[in-house]
Design a protein around this motif. Structure first.
Motif, PDB file in Angstrom:
ATOM      1  N   ALA A  18      13.642   9.280  -9.080  1.00  0.00           N
ATOM      2  CA  ALA A  18      12.899   8.716 -10.211  1.00  0.00           C
ATOM      3  C   ALA A  18      11.459   8.383  -9.842  1.00  0.00           C
ATOM      4  N   VAL A  19      11.175   8.378  -8.530  1.00  0.00           N
ATOM      5  CA  VAL A  19       9.844   7.975  -8.073  1.00  0.00           C
ATOM      6  C   VAL A  19       9.440   8.831  -6.881  1.00  0.00           C
ATOM      7  N   GLY A  20       8.189   9.205  -6.824  1.00  0.00           N
ATOM      8  CA  GLY A  20       7.664   9.873  -5.639  1.00  0.00           C
ATOM      9  C   GLY A  20       6.532   9.041  -5.068  1.00  0.00           C
ATOM     10  N   ILE A  21       6.471   8.958  -3.745  1.00  0.00           N
ATOM     11  CA  ILE A  21       5.439   8.148  -3.094  1.00  0.00           C
ATOM     12  C   ILE A  21       4.716   9.003  -2.058  1.00  0.00           C
ATOM     13  N   LEU A  22       3.402   8.982  -2.122  1.00  0.00           N
ATOM     14  CA  LEU A  22       2.611   9.753  -1.160  1.00  0.00           C
ATOM     15  C   LEU A  22       1.560   8.839  -0.535  1.00  0.00           C
ATOM     16  N   VAL A  23       1.692   8.625   0.780  1.00  0.00           N
ATOM     17  CA  VAL A  23       0.725   7.775   1.489  1.00  0.00           C
ATOM     18  C   VAL A  23      -0.182   8.679   2.309  1.00  0.00           C
ATOM     19  N   GLU A  24      -1.481   8.508   2.144  1.00  0.00           N
ATOM     20  CA  GLU A  24      -2.440   9.318   2.913  1.00  0.00           C
ATOM     21  C   GLU A  24      -3.399   8.378   3.637  1.00  0.00           C
ATOM     22  N   ILE A  25      -3.850   8.815   4.841  1.00  0.00           N
ATOM     23  CA  ILE A  25      -4.792   7.939   5.561  1.00  0.00           C
ATOM     24  C   ILE A  25      -6.000   8.706   6.076  1.00  0.00           C
ATOM     25  N   SER A  26      -7.061   7.926   6.314  1.00  0.00           N
ATOM     26  CA  SER A  26      -8.199   8.438   7.059  1.00  0.00           C
ATOM     27  C   SER A  26      -8.276   7.536   8.274  1.00  0.00           C
ATOM     28  N   CYS A  27      -8.244   8.133   9.480  1.00  0.00           N
ATOM     29  CA  CYS A  27      -8.231   7.252  10.652  1.00  0.00           C
ATOM     30  C   CYS A  27      -8.993   7.832  11.828  1.00  0.00           C
ATOM     31  N   GLU A  28      -9.277   6.942  12.785  1.00  0.00           N
ATOM     32  CA  GLU A  28      -9.781   7.363  14.087  1.00  0.00           C
ATOM     33  C   GLU A  28      -8.643   7.122  15.071  1.00  0.00           C
ATOM     34  N   VAL A  29      -8.890   7.318  16.351  1.00  0.00           N
ATOM     35  CA  VAL A  29      -7.773   7.229  17.310  1.00  0.00           C
ATOM     36  C   VAL A  29      -7.042   5.884  17.220  1.00  0.00           C
ATOM     37  N   GLU A  30      -7.771   4.811  17.185  1.00  0.00           N
ATOM     38  CA  GLU A  30      -7.151   3.483  17.253  1.00  0.00           C
ATOM     39  C   GLU A  30      -7.337   2.666  15.985  1.00  0.00           C
ATOM     40  N   ARG A  31      -7.835   3.288  14.936  1.00  0.00           N
ATOM     41  CA  ARG A  31      -8.236   2.491  13.784  1.00  0.00           C
ATOM     42  C   ARG A  31      -8.009   3.248  12.477  1.00  0.00           C
ATOM     43  N   ILE A  32      -7.496   2.546  11.465  1.00  0.00           N
ATOM     44  CA  ILE A  32      -7.369   3.168  10.149  1.00  0.00           C
ATOM     45  C   ILE A  32      -8.610   2.814   9.336  1.00  0.00           C
ATOM     46  N   ASN A  33      -9.299   3.831   8.835  1.00  0.00           N
ATOM     47  CA  ASN A  33     -10.454   3.540   7.965  1.00  0.00           C
ATOM     48  C   ASN A  33      -9.956   3.046   6.617  1.00  0.00           C
ATOM     49  N   TYR A  34      -8.999   3.797   6.066  1.00  0.00           N
ATOM     50  CA  TYR A  34      -8.360   3.363   4.826  1.00  0.00           C
ATOM     51  C   TYR A  34      -7.048   4.116   4.653  1.00  0.00           C
ATOM     52  N   ALA A  35      -6.184   3.545   3.849  1.00  0.00           N
ATOM     53  CA  ALA A  35      -4.948   4.238   3.470  1.00  0.00           C
ATOM     54  C   ALA A  35      -4.886   4.251   1.952  1.00  0.00           C
ATOM     55  N   VAL A  36      -4.272   5.294   1.416  1.00  0.00           N
ATOM     56  CA  VAL A  36      -4.087   5.376  -0.028  1.00  0.00           C
ATOM     57  C   VAL A  36      -2.595   5.515  -0.297  1.00  0.00           C
ATOM     58  N   VAL A  37      -2.071   4.602  -1.104  1.00  0.00           N
ATOM     59  CA  VAL A  37      -0.656   4.647  -1.454  1.00  0.00           C
ATOM     60  C   VAL A  37      -0.550   5.165  -2.885  1.00  0.00           C
ATOM     61  N   GLY A  38       0.020   6.344  -3.057  1.00  0.00           N
ATOM     62  CA  GLY A  38       0.145   6.929  -4.397  1.00  0.00           C
ATOM     63  C   GLY A  38       1.587   6.855  -4.872  1.00  0.00           C
ATOM     64  N   ILE A  39       1.766   6.374  -6.084  1.00  0.00           N
ATOM     65  CA  ILE A  39       3.134   6.211  -6.613  1.00  0.00           C
ATOM     66  C   ILE A  39       3.229   6.870  -7.995  1.00  0.00           C
ATOM     67  N   GLY A  40       4.222   7.716  -8.157  1.00  0.00           N
ATOM     68  CA  GLY A  40       4.492   8.330  -9.459  1.00  0.00           C
ATOM     69  C   GLY A  40       5.876   7.891  -9.918  1.00  0.00           C
ATOM     70  N   ILE A  41       5.953   7.242 -11.076  1.00  0.00           N
ATOM     71  CA  ILE A  41       7.246   6.727 -11.558  1.00  0.00           C
ATOM     72  C   ILE A  41       7.599   7.392 -12.884  1.00  0.00           C
ATOM     73  N   ASN A  42       8.773   7.992 -12.929  1.00  0.00           N
ATOM     74  CA  ASN A  42       9.265   8.536 -14.197  1.00  0.00           C
ATOM     75  C   ASN A  42       9.859   7.368 -14.984  1.00  0.00           C
ATOM     76  N   VAL A  43       9.122   6.900 -15.967  1.00  0.00           N
ATOM     77  CA  VAL A  43       9.558   5.684 -16.678  1.00  0.00           C
ATOM     78  C   VAL A  43      10.357   6.050 -17.928  1.00  0.00           C
ATOM     79  N   ASN A  44       9.687   6.573 -18.932  1.00  0.00           N
ATOM     80  CA  ASN A  44      10.372   6.804 -20.215  1.00  0.00           C
ATOM     81  C   ASN A  44      10.539   8.287 -20.551  1.00  0.00           C
ATOM     82  N   GLU A  45      10.436   9.136 -19.539  1.00  0.00           N
ATOM     83  CA  GLU A  45      10.655  10.581 -19.748  1.00  0.00           C
ATOM     84  C   GLU A  45      12.062  10.769 -20.311  1.00  0.00           C
TER      85      GLU A  45
END
Ligand code: BTN
Length: 325
Positions: A184-211
């Motif tokens: 019912a839900v798909g989740i996709l996490v993507e990151i931009s990082c260096e060796v020891e550090r995360i610049n940012y992460a993006v958490v993407g969520i798709g929810i089938n609600v009233n389909e």
């Protein structure tokens, strides 16, 4: 003015005459009519009859800036947000915003995506006006290797949110949300990082609600909250619940508790545990029985060679008998 009229209509579960609305706000009948038209354009289903006036109908699927602003009860997740009628992908927009110094907690939400992205290079299709597609920008202060655990935390938080709404949701490792054997839900996490550090992460969520239904090959695999419960859910409530739960889990997770703090909770509702699975990656296929989740969130598979841990992001896990879960 239109929002004042909206609030009045929301408070009344019956027809309110144009005259009454005009009197309350001291505006003309034609000004009432103009504002009602604007609300209709925003997606509100307002019935108008000559004798009775206006009635705000079913609002379950209304999603717009006003509803988001007025219904989110999080501390900070989603308090800053960008709402799009259409976008390529909310994950892509979240990345663009993150590169442009967006702050942690920025919510990107869209009614439709032209290039919705799924895990392992797949695409994510979702019809508009019935479902939820959103992404959150995070600036976590942990190591890139901890991102695997974060993907599981997102799944656990979403599953917990559903359970508090009375939906019998379970997890398929790493973070698919399963109701009665279908996703019912798909989740996709993507990151931009260096060796020891995360610049940012993006958490993407798709929810089938009233389909209302899925067709073709999706019919056997995909489902929605509506299909499984027979009830329509207010999308804004589902969004709020998921963001509130995720915020709680994320605060604990980043306060040095790590995944181990959530491990038992995760294992209890993880459908893979105890099942004969095959983990397929580009390099190899591992057969065995899923026996648990490691302290870092890897799936532990036991076979004749001993125990192997597989890391999310690289593998797709299926049951050995070919079933999805
Ligand atoms: C999966 O393959 O299961 C993950 C699907 C993730 C879909 C969501 S919808 C919102 C966000 N934007 C995207 O392009 N993808 C994610």
């Amino acid at each position: 003015m239109k929002y004042k009229i909206l609030e009045l209509l929301k408070k009344n579960n019956s027809f309110v005459s144009g005259e009454e609305i005009g009197r309350v706000f001291n505006i003309s009948r034609s000004a009432v009519w103009k504002n009602i038209s604007k609300l209709k354009q925003m997606g509100y289903d307002i019935v108008s009859t000559t004798n009775k006036g206006y009635l705000l109908n079913n609002t379950v699927n209304v999603l717009n800036e006003y509803e988001i602003k007025n219904n989110l009860t999080t501390k900070y997740m989603g308090k800053n947000f960008l709402f799009f009628k259409e976008i390529d992908s909310t994950n892509e927009e979240a990345k663009r915003q993150a590169q442009n110094f967006a702050e942690e907690g920025l919510l990107i939400i869209a009614e439709s995506q032209t290039k919705g992205k799924g895990r392992l290079g797949n695409s994510w299709l979702c019809s508009e006006n019935l479902n939820l597609s959103f992404s959150i920008v995070l600036k976590p202060n942990f190591l890139p290797s901890d991102i695997t655990s974060l993907t599981l935390i997102v799944g656990l938080a979403t599953c917990t949110a559903f359970r508090t709404l009375g939906i019998p949701a379970f997890l398929k490792w790493p973070n698919d949300i399963i109701i009665n054997g279908k996703k019912a839900v798909g989740i996709l996490v993507e990151i931009s990082c260096e060796v020891e550090r995360i610049n940012y992460a993006v958490v993407g969520i798709g929810i089938n609600v009233n389909e209302k239904a899925f067709f073709g090959e999706l019919e056997q695999k995909a489902t929605s909250l509506f299909i499984e419960t027979g009830a329509e859910f207010r999308r804004i409530d589902v969004l709020n619940k998921v963001l509130c739960e995720f915020e709680k889990f994320y605060i604990d997770f980043t306060a040095d508790k790590g995944f181990v703090y959530f491990k038992d909770e995760y294992e209890k509702i993880c459908l893979n545990i105890g099942k004969k699975v095959k983990a397929v990656s580009k390099q190899k296929i591992i057969f065995g029985t899923a026996v648990g989740i490691s302290d870092k969130g890897e799936l532990i598979i036991k076979n004749d060679d001993g125990k192997v841990s597989v890391v999310s992001g690289e593998v797709s896990v299926r049951l050995q008998d070919g079933k999805y879960i």
